[in-house]
Structures are given as structure tokens and as C-alpha cells.
Design a protein around this motif. Structure first.
Motif, PDB file in Angstrom:
ATOM      1  N   ARG A  95       0.963  -1.077   0.176  1.00  0.00           N
ATOM      2  CA  ARG A  95      -0.027  -0.194  -0.321  1.00  0.00           C
ATOM      3  C   ARG A  95       1.240   0.914   0.051  1.00  0.00           C
ATOM      4  NH1 ARG A  95      -0.564   2.332   5.202  1.00  0.00           N
ATOM      5  NH2 ARG A  95       0.122   1.083   6.430  1.00  0.00           N
ATOM      6  N   LEU A  96       0.070   2.072  -0.550  1.00  0.00           N
ATOM      7  CA  LEU A  96       0.679   3.678  -0.163  1.00  0.00           C
ATOM      8  C   LEU A  96       1.282   3.726   0.791  1.00  0.00           C
ATOM      9  CD1 LEU A  96      -0.775   5.943  -2.861  1.00  0.00           C
ATOM     10  CD2 LEU A  96       1.531   4.759  -3.364  1.00  0.00           C
ATOM     11  N   THR A  97       2.608   4.870   1.058  1.00  0.00           N
ATOM     12  CA  THR A  97       2.982   5.337   2.637  1.00  0.00           C
ATOM     13  C   THR A  97       2.546   6.880   1.947  1.00  0.00           C
ATOM     14  OG1 THR A  97       4.768   6.038   1.795  1.00  0.00           O
ATOM     15  CG2 THR A  97       4.528   3.914   3.043  1.00  0.00           C
ATOM     16  N   PRO A  98       2.575   7.439   3.135  1.00  0.00           N
ATOM     17  CA  PRO A  98       1.901   8.992   3.027  1.00  0.00           C
ATOM     18  C   PRO A  98       2.995   9.137   2.102  1.00  0.00           C
ATOM     19  CG  PRO A  98       1.955   9.122   5.066  1.00  0.00           C
ATOM     20  CD  PRO A  98       2.204   6.878   5.204  1.00  0.00           C
ATOM     21  N   SER A  99       3.858   9.282   2.293  1.00  0.00           N
ATOM     22  CA  SER A  99       5.335   9.878   0.767  1.00  0.00           C
ATOM     23  C   SER A  99       5.514   9.462  -0.634  1.00  0.00           C
ATOM     24  CB  SER A  99       6.509   9.499   1.468  1.00  0.00           C
ATOM     25  OG  SER A  99       6.444   8.142   1.898  1.00  0.00           O
ATOM     26  N   GLY A 100       4.835   8.305  -0.613  1.00  0.00           N
ATOM     27  CA  GLY A 100       4.180   7.761  -1.428  1.00  0.00           C
ATOM     28  C   GLY A 100       3.200   9.033  -2.645  1.00  0.00           C
ATOM     29  N   ASN A 101       1.965   8.942  -1.432  1.00  0.00           N
ATOM     30  CA  ASN A 101       1.018   9.623  -2.101  1.00  0.00           C
ATOM     31  C   ASN A 101       1.545  11.041  -2.754  1.00  0.00           C
ATOM     32  OD1 ASN A 101      -2.473   9.959  -3.037  1.00  0.00           O
ATOM     33  ND2 ASN A 101      -2.468  10.649  -0.609  1.00  0.00           N
ATOM     34  N   GLU A 102       2.056  11.457  -1.627  1.00  0.00           N
ATOM     35  CA  GLU A 102       2.638  13.101  -1.925  1.00  0.00           C
ATOM     36  C   GLU A 102       3.750  12.885  -3.815  1.00  0.00           C
ATOM     37  OE1 GLU A 102       2.494  15.927  -1.139  1.00  0.00           O
ATOM     38  OE2 GLU A 102       1.080  15.028  -0.440  1.00  0.00           O
ATOM     39  N   LYS A 105       1.190  12.714  -6.108  1.00  0.00           N
ATOM     40  CA  LYS A 105       0.984  13.732  -7.112  1.00  0.00           C
ATOM     41  C   LYS A 105       1.966  14.845  -7.849  1.00  0.00           C
ATOM     42  CE  LYS A 105      -2.390  13.991  -2.926  1.00  0.00           C
ATOM     43  NZ  LYS A 105      -2.591  14.967  -1.520  1.00  0.00           N
ATOM     44  N   ALA A 106       3.449  14.641  -7.088  1.00  0.00           N
ATOM     45  CA  ALA A 106       3.959  15.229  -7.650  1.00  0.00           C
ATOM     46  C   ALA A 106       4.537  14.483  -9.671  1.00  0.00           C
ATOM     47  CB  ALA A 106       5.204  15.432  -6.959  1.00  0.00           C
ATOM     48  N   GLY A 107       4.236  12.938  -9.704  1.00  0.00           N
ATOM     49  CA  GLY A 107       4.851  12.497 -10.460  1.00  0.00           C
ATOM     50  C   GLY A 107       3.679  12.877 -11.481  1.00  0.00           C
ATOM     51  N   ILE A 108       2.046  13.143 -11.168  1.00  0.00           N
ATOM     52  CA  ILE A 108       1.553  12.981 -11.770  1.00  0.00           C
ATOM     53  C   ILE A 108       1.122  14.892 -12.490  1.00  0.00           C
ATOM     54  CG2 ILE A 108      -1.457  13.206 -12.266  1.00  0.00           C
ATOM     55  CD1 ILE A 108      -0.458  10.217 -12.582  1.00  0.00           C
ATOM     56  N   GLY A 109       1.453  15.382 -11.021  1.00  0.00           N
ATOM     57  CA  GLY A 109       1.835  17.458 -12.216  1.00  0.00           C
ATOM     58  C   GLY A 109       2.964  16.828 -12.690  1.00  0.00           C
ATOM     59  N   GLN A 110       4.319  16.321 -12.982  1.00  0.00           N
ATOM     60  CA  GLN A 110       4.941  16.284 -13.871  1.00  0.00           C
ATOM     61  C   GLN A 110       4.475  15.909 -15.134  1.00  0.00           C
ATOM     62  OE1 GLN A 110       7.487  18.277 -14.247  1.00  0.00           O
ATOM     63  NE2 GLN A 110       8.493  18.123 -11.729  1.00  0.00           N
ATOM     64  N   TRP A 111       3.645  14.791 -15.036  1.00  0.00           N
ATOM     65  CA  TRP A 111       3.350  13.736 -16.020  1.00  0.00           C
ATOM     66  C   TRP A 111       2.610  14.901 -17.334  1.00  0.00           C
ATOM     67  CZ3 TRP A 111      -1.802  12.452 -18.445  1.00  0.00           C
ATOM     68  CH2 TRP A 111      -1.694  11.761 -19.565  1.00  0.00           C
ATOM     69  N   ARG A 112       1.373  15.755 -16.288  1.00  0.00           N
ATOM     70  CA  ARG A 112       0.463  16.237 -16.970  1.00  0.00           C
ATOM     71  C   ARG A 112       1.278  17.485 -17.656  1.00  0.00           C
ATOM     72  NH1 ARG A 112      -3.466  16.659 -12.060  1.00  0.00           N
ATOM     73  NH2 ARG A 112      -4.560  14.434 -12.900  1.00  0.00           N
ATOM     74  N   VAL A 113       2.204  18.130 -17.183  1.00  0.00           N
ATOM     75  CA  VAL A 113       2.671  19.198 -17.857  1.00  0.00           C
ATOM     76  C   VAL A 113       3.853  19.191 -18.574  1.00  0.00           C
ATOM     77  CG1 VAL A 113       5.415  20.269 -17.529  1.00  0.00           C
ATOM     78  CG2 VAL A 113       4.290  20.598 -15.370  1.00  0.00           C
ATOM     79  N   THR A 114       4.425  17.906 -19.279  1.00  0.00           N
ATOM     80  CA  THR A 114       4.981  16.972 -20.507  1.00  0.00           C
ATOM     81  C   THR A 114       3.634  16.953 -21.275  1.00  0.00           C
ATOM     82  OG1 THR A 114       6.317  16.193 -19.199  1.00  0.00           O
ATOM     83  CG2 THR A 114       6.087  15.279 -20.769  1.00  0.00           C
ATOM     84  N   ARG A 115       2.585  16.302 -21.110  1.00  0.00           N
ATOM     85  CA  ARG A 115       1.623  16.349 -21.502  1.00  0.00           C
ATOM     86  C   ARG A 115       0.725  17.634 -22.563  1.00  0.00           C
ATOM     87  NH1 ARG A 115       3.300  12.864 -22.968  1.00  0.00           N
ATOM     88  NH2 ARG A 115       4.046  10.932 -22.362  1.00  0.00           N
ATOM     89  N   LEU A 116       1.374  18.832 -21.790  1.00  0.00           N
ATOM     90  CA  LEU A 116       0.868  19.722 -22.052  1.00  0.00           C
ATOM     91  C   LEU A 116       1.695  20.647 -23.775  1.00  0.00           C
ATOM     92  CD1 LEU A 116      -0.570  21.923 -18.641  1.00  0.00           C
ATOM     93  CD2 LEU A 116      -1.580  21.155 -20.549  1.00  0.00           C
ATOM     94  N   THR A 117       2.478  20.071 -23.148  1.00  0.00           N
ATOM     95  CA  THR A 117       2.986  20.701 -24.402  1.00  0.00           C
ATOM     96  C   THR A 117       4.143  19.484 -25.237  1.00  0.00           C
ATOM     97  OG1 THR A 117       5.198  19.210 -23.046  1.00  0.00           O
ATOM     98  CG2 THR A 117       4.586  22.332 -23.077  1.00  0.00           C
ATOM     99  N   THR A 118       3.371  18.679 -25.229  1.00  0.00           N
ATOM    100  CA  THR A 118       3.944  16.990 -26.339  1.00  0.00           C
ATOM    101  C   THR A 118       2.644  16.543 -25.820  1.00  0.00           C
ATOM    102  OG1 THR A 118       5.963  17.620 -25.612  1.00  0.00           O
ATOM    103  CG2 THR A 118       6.008  15.182 -26.917  1.00  0.00           C
TER     104      THR A 118
END
Length: 128
Positions: A95-102, A105-118
Motif C-alpha cells: 500500500r501507499l505511504t503518505p510520502s508515496g501519495n505525495e 501527486k508530484a509525478g502526476i503533476g509532472q506528467w501533466r506538464v509534459t502532456r500539455l507541451t507534448t
């Protein structure tokens, strides 16, 4: 060609095949967080299932269990996932830990930034 996981608001987790060279920017952004695209997808599965065994994760990601094991070990070293024992007392799940959840969230944010440009459609070659 590699399998690249995509995270859609409505459709959830999906995957396509893409040229490895075209994924450099996304990999660089995730590398800065210390994870890969596959590890981000694994965190996403755990967020949606609360806990899952290696075989359940492998099934969800269409990934062999050995690869799942390697990814789980890397995420355990980052304190992003933790092993648990299910109620039957025999089955090991994760299962996820609180740091895994963070990290997710950071990874999905980075993924979205990449997808907006590419957009993935410009990276995708033929689907299997």
C-alpha cells in the motif's frame, strides 16, 4: 518501442506503445523525482486499489511479476510503499505511504506538464 502509461482524468490508467527516444522529456521530469513511468503507474494502481499483491499489480499494468518486484523494491527504498499482510495471514500486499501519495501527486503533476507541451498522440506509433 516501449510501453508508456498514461493517466487520463476520465479513463484512468491506460497504456500505449511509443518510441523510447520521444519520451526523453517525460523521463527526465520523472527522473528528477527519482521514479520511472512504470513506477508512477504502480503508485497510481495502489492509490486506486488501496492495497494490492504483486500479481494484482502485474495484472493491472500488463507487466510481468519480476518487473513489478523490481519496481516495488525501488519504491520501498524511497519509502513510497509499505508491505502489509492481508487478513488471511498468508498474502503479502503493498500500500501507499503518505510520502508515496505525495510522490504520486508530484509525478502526476509532472506528467501533466509534459502532456500539455507534448501530446501522447504525437509520440505514439502503432498500437499492438
Amino acid at each position: 518501442m516501449v510501453r508508456v502509461y498514461k493517466f487520463e482524468e476520465r479513463g484512468g490508467l491506460g497504456s500505449d506503445r511509443a518510441d523510447l527516444a520521444a519520451l526523453g522529456e517525460e523521463d527526465d521530469l520523472l527522473f528528477a523525482l527519482g521514479i520511472t513511468n512504470g513506477q508512477l503507474a504502480l503508485l497510481y494502481v495502489l492509490e486506486n486499489q488501496l492495497e494490492a499483491t504483486r500479481s494484482e499489480i502485474a495484472f493491472a499494468l500488463v507487466m510481468d511479476e519480476w518487473t513489478v518486484t523490481l519496481n516495488i523494491q525501488a519504491l520501498e527504498a524511497l519509502n513510497a510503499v509499505i508491505p502489509t499482510i492481508r487478513k488471511d495471514g498468508r498474502t503479502r500486499a503493498f500500500r501507499l505511504t503518505p510520502s508515496g501519495n505525495e510522490l504520486l501527486k508530484a509525478g502526476i503533476g509532472q506528467w501533466r506538464v509534459t502532456r500539455l507541451t507534448t501530446p501522447l498522440s504525437s509520440l505514439t506509433l502503432n498500437q499492438p
